[in-house]
Enzyme design. Structure first.
Site, PDB file in Angstrom:
ATOM      1  N   THR A   1     -16.838  15.875   4.669  1.00  0.00           N
ATOM      2  CA  THR A   1     -17.262  16.787   3.614  1.00  0.00           C
ATOM      3  C   THR A   1     -16.296  16.548   2.488  1.00  0.00           C
ATOM      4  O   THR A   1     -15.198  16.043   2.727  1.00  0.00           O
ATOM      5  CB  THR A   1     -17.082  18.251   4.112  1.00  0.00           C
ATOM      6  OG1 THR A   1     -17.986  18.482   5.177  1.00  0.00           O
ATOM      7  CG2 THR A   1     -17.289  19.293   3.035  1.00  0.00           C
TER       8      THR A   1
ATOM      9  N   THR B   1     -12.860  21.691   5.378  1.00  0.00           N
ATOM     10  CA  THR B   1     -13.694  20.664   6.003  1.00  0.00           C
ATOM     11  C   THR B   1     -13.432  20.750   7.506  1.00  0.00           C
ATOM     12  O   THR B   1     -12.464  21.374   7.934  1.00  0.00           O
ATOM     13  CB  THR B   1     -13.344  19.253   5.493  1.00  0.00           C
ATOM     14  OG1 THR B   1     -11.963  18.993   5.761  1.00  0.00           O
ATOM     15  CG2 THR B   1     -13.575  19.106   4.002  1.00  0.00           C
ATOM     16  N   GLY B   2     -14.289  20.104   8.285  1.00  0.00           N
ATOM     17  CA  GLY B   2     -14.118  20.140   9.734  1.00  0.00           C
ATOM     18  C   GLY B   2     -15.176  21.002  10.387  1.00  0.00           C
ATOM     19  O   GLY B   2     -16.255  21.212   9.805  1.00  0.00           O
TER      20      GLY B   2
ATOM     21  N   THR C   1     -21.558  18.486   1.314  1.00  0.00           N
ATOM     22  CA  THR C   1     -21.525  17.753   2.585  1.00  0.00           C
ATOM     23  C   THR C   1     -22.920  17.372   3.073  1.00  0.00           C
ATOM     24  O   THR C   1     -23.908  18.008   2.677  1.00  0.00           O
ATOM     25  CB  THR C   1     -20.879  18.648   3.672  1.00  0.00           C
ATOM     26  OG1 THR C   1     -20.671  17.888   4.856  1.00  0.00           O
ATOM     27  CG2 THR C   1     -21.744  19.850   4.017  1.00  0.00           C
TER      28      THR C   1
ATOM     29  N   SER D   1     -20.413  11.014   4.709  1.00  0.00           N
ATOM     30  CA  SER D   1     -20.297  12.441   5.034  1.00  0.00           C
ATOM     31  C   SER D   1     -20.803  13.348   3.935  1.00  0.00           C
ATOM     32  O   SER D   1     -20.795  14.563   4.084  1.00  0.00           O
ATOM     33  CB  SER D   1     -18.827  12.772   5.320  1.00  0.00           C
ATOM     34  OG  SER D   1     -18.065  12.695   4.141  1.00  0.00           O
TER      35      SER D   1
ATOM     36  N   ARG E   1     -29.846  23.095  10.789  1.00  0.00           N
ATOM     37  CA  ARG E   1     -28.489  23.624  10.986  1.00  0.00           C
ATOM     38  C   ARG E   1     -27.774  23.730   9.633  1.00  0.00           C
ATOM     39  O   ARG E   1     -27.800  22.805   8.830  1.00  0.00           O
ATOM     40  CB  ARG E   1     -27.708  22.687  11.917  1.00  0.00           C
ATOM     41  CG  ARG E   1     -26.248  23.086  12.163  1.00  0.00           C
ATOM     42  CD  ARG E   1     -25.288  22.343  11.272  1.00  0.00           C
ATOM     43  NE  ARG E   1     -23.889  22.571  11.619  1.00  0.00           N
ATOM     44  CZ  ARG E   1     -22.868  22.178  10.875  1.00  0.00           C
ATOM     45  NH1 ARG E   1     -23.076  21.543   9.744  1.00  0.00           N
ATOM     46  NH2 ARG E   1     -21.631  22.414  11.250  1.00  0.00           N
TER      47      ARG E   1
HETATM   48  N1  ASP Z   1     -17.676  21.533   7.597  1.00  0.00           N
HETATM   49  C1  ASP Z   1     -18.804  20.636   7.622  1.00  0.00           C
HETATM   50  C2  ASP Z   1     -19.923  21.274   8.374  1.00  0.00           C
HETATM   51  O1  ASP Z   1     -19.667  21.910   9.373  1.00  0.00           O
HETATM   52  C3  ASP Z   1     -18.532  19.324   8.254  1.00  0.00           C
HETATM   53  C4  ASP Z   1     -17.237  18.691   7.925  1.00  0.00           C
HETATM   54  O2  ASP Z   1     -16.501  19.145   7.095  1.00  0.00           O
HETATM   55  O3  ASP Z   1     -16.912  17.685   8.507  1.00  0.00           O
HETATM   56  O4  ASP Z   1     -21.050  21.085   7.998  1.00  0.00           O
END
Ligand code: ASP
Length: 361
Positions: free
Chosen positions: A212, A263-264, A230, A84, A240
């Site tokens: 991340t 994160t997320g 990340t 990740s 993106r």
């Molecule tokens: N927040 C990160 C993103 O949208 C991805 C993640 O944290 O899983 O790129």
């Protein structure tokens, strides 16, 4: 006692915040905290146990919090097994690894970031160089790569055999679950069936691979800094950019108040400026954990797209917050139960449960 703006400012004045800082950050003179300065603490996402350990080691040796948290996340960026972040991160839909990262330095309130950066393993270190060696905050794509090259960062292929295999599997089996949406009505009606594969993909067992690392720290001088790095959403549309390199969305620090990161699902933080919101909630006197929960609640109130909610109205995505205030108190929260985050508060690196809005299941 609620932590008011005044308390924070007094605290900041007491620690002598605002030391002039140019290239490279001064080291704290001694590790012994003065009265009024909290003891050092480092928090990170669940994948950050090694990061908080390294960051605390450096803080104990007198490092500034920014040096410490970046050195911590560099370990995870370099790890091919963490798919990740950095080297070994899962690629975009064309099989190319594109990295996002940002750093923010509390005492000077400066920041640096890179987005959609290819071929460089440690985007957090490039982000820090953007902060120190430009008058800008964010460089993207080819410009970010050329800047990194000019500063001597080594270019390498970041796609490991493991990540390539995962990408091939996705292309062969799951590529109907991508991020391209069909046209839809402004009120988001009548598209449920078309979007069904995407919906299932974005929830539960079909959750799209994200990941991340965020790390926030407070050093021996009571100064705070943070970093988020990340490879972003796996198999994303090329170009993106998520929340991680966006100051206020994927991370934010106010040296007199606190530091937060996330994160997320990045898109949800981009439309809610979530990390800044967490810090502002702490400024209003909320505990770090309650600040994270309040922002999750506010996110839910703003999530109007039907495709992002299930039949009972619960979100079909996950997002986590980690927060640390200027007194050294910390907390974290996410939408569904079962999450954890990493903390080192001077004794040992350990996982701590995240608070949550909804019980899973
Ligand atoms: N927040 C990160 C993103 O949208 C991805 C993640 O944290 O899983 O790129």
């Amino acid at each position: 006692m609620p932590l008011t703006r005044r308390t924070f400012l007094q605290n900041a004045a007491a620690v002598g915040a605002g030391a002039a800082i140019t290239h490279g950050l001064p080291r704290a003179a001694a590790m012994t905290p003065s009265p009024g300065i909290p003891k050092p603490v480092v928090v990170s996402s669940a994948n950050g146990l090694r990061a908080v350990t390294r960051a605390m080691e450096l803080i104990r040796e007198g490092s500034d919090a920014l040096d410490a948290v970046i050195a911590g996340v560099n370990i995870v960026e370099n790890d091919p097994d963490d798919t990740s972040v950095g080297y070994g991160g899962l690629p975009n839909e064309e099989g190319v690894v594109e990295l996002d990262a940002a750093v923010m330095h509390g005492p000077t309130h400066r920041a640096g970031a890179v987005a959609a950066l290819r071929n460089i393993k440690n985007p957090s270190s490039v982000a820090r160089t953007v902060m120190e060696r430009t008058d800008h905050v964010l460089l993207v794509g080819d410009g970010a790569l050329r800047f990194a090259r000019a500063h001597g960062f080594k270019e390498e292929d970041l796609l490991t055999a493991k990540a390539r295999q995962a990408w091939l599997n996705w292309k062969e089996n799951l590529s109907n679950r991508d991020d391209w949406l069909p046209p839809h009505t402004p009120d988001d009606k009548d598209i449920g069936e078309i979007l069904d594969p995407l919906l299932r993909d974005a929830f539960g067992a079909f959750f799209r691979h994200t990941g991340t690392i965020h790390c926030s720290g407070i050093d021996a001088k009571g100064n705070m800094s943070c970093v988020t790095t990340t490879s972003g959403l796996a198999f994303k549309i090329p170009g993106r950019v998520g929340d991680s390199p966006i100051i206020g969305a994927g991370l934010y620090v106010d040296n007199a108040v606190g530091s937060a990161g996330s994160t997320g699902r990045g898109e949800i933080n981009l439309v809610n400026c979530s990390s800044r919101m967490v810090v502002e909630a702490m400024q209003r006197g909320k505990s770090p954990e309650q600040a994270c929960l309040d922002v999750l609640q506010s996110i839910m109130e703003h999530t109007r797209m039907r495709r992002l909610r299930d039949d009972t109205g619960r979100p079909r995505f996950e997002v986590e917050f980690y927060a640390l205030n200027a007194r050294g108190e910390y907390g974290g929260a996410r939408i569904y139960s079962g999450g954890k985050f990493s903390v080192h508060d001077g004794t040992e690196a350990r996982h701590v449960p995240l608070a949550y809005l909804y019980k899973k299941g």
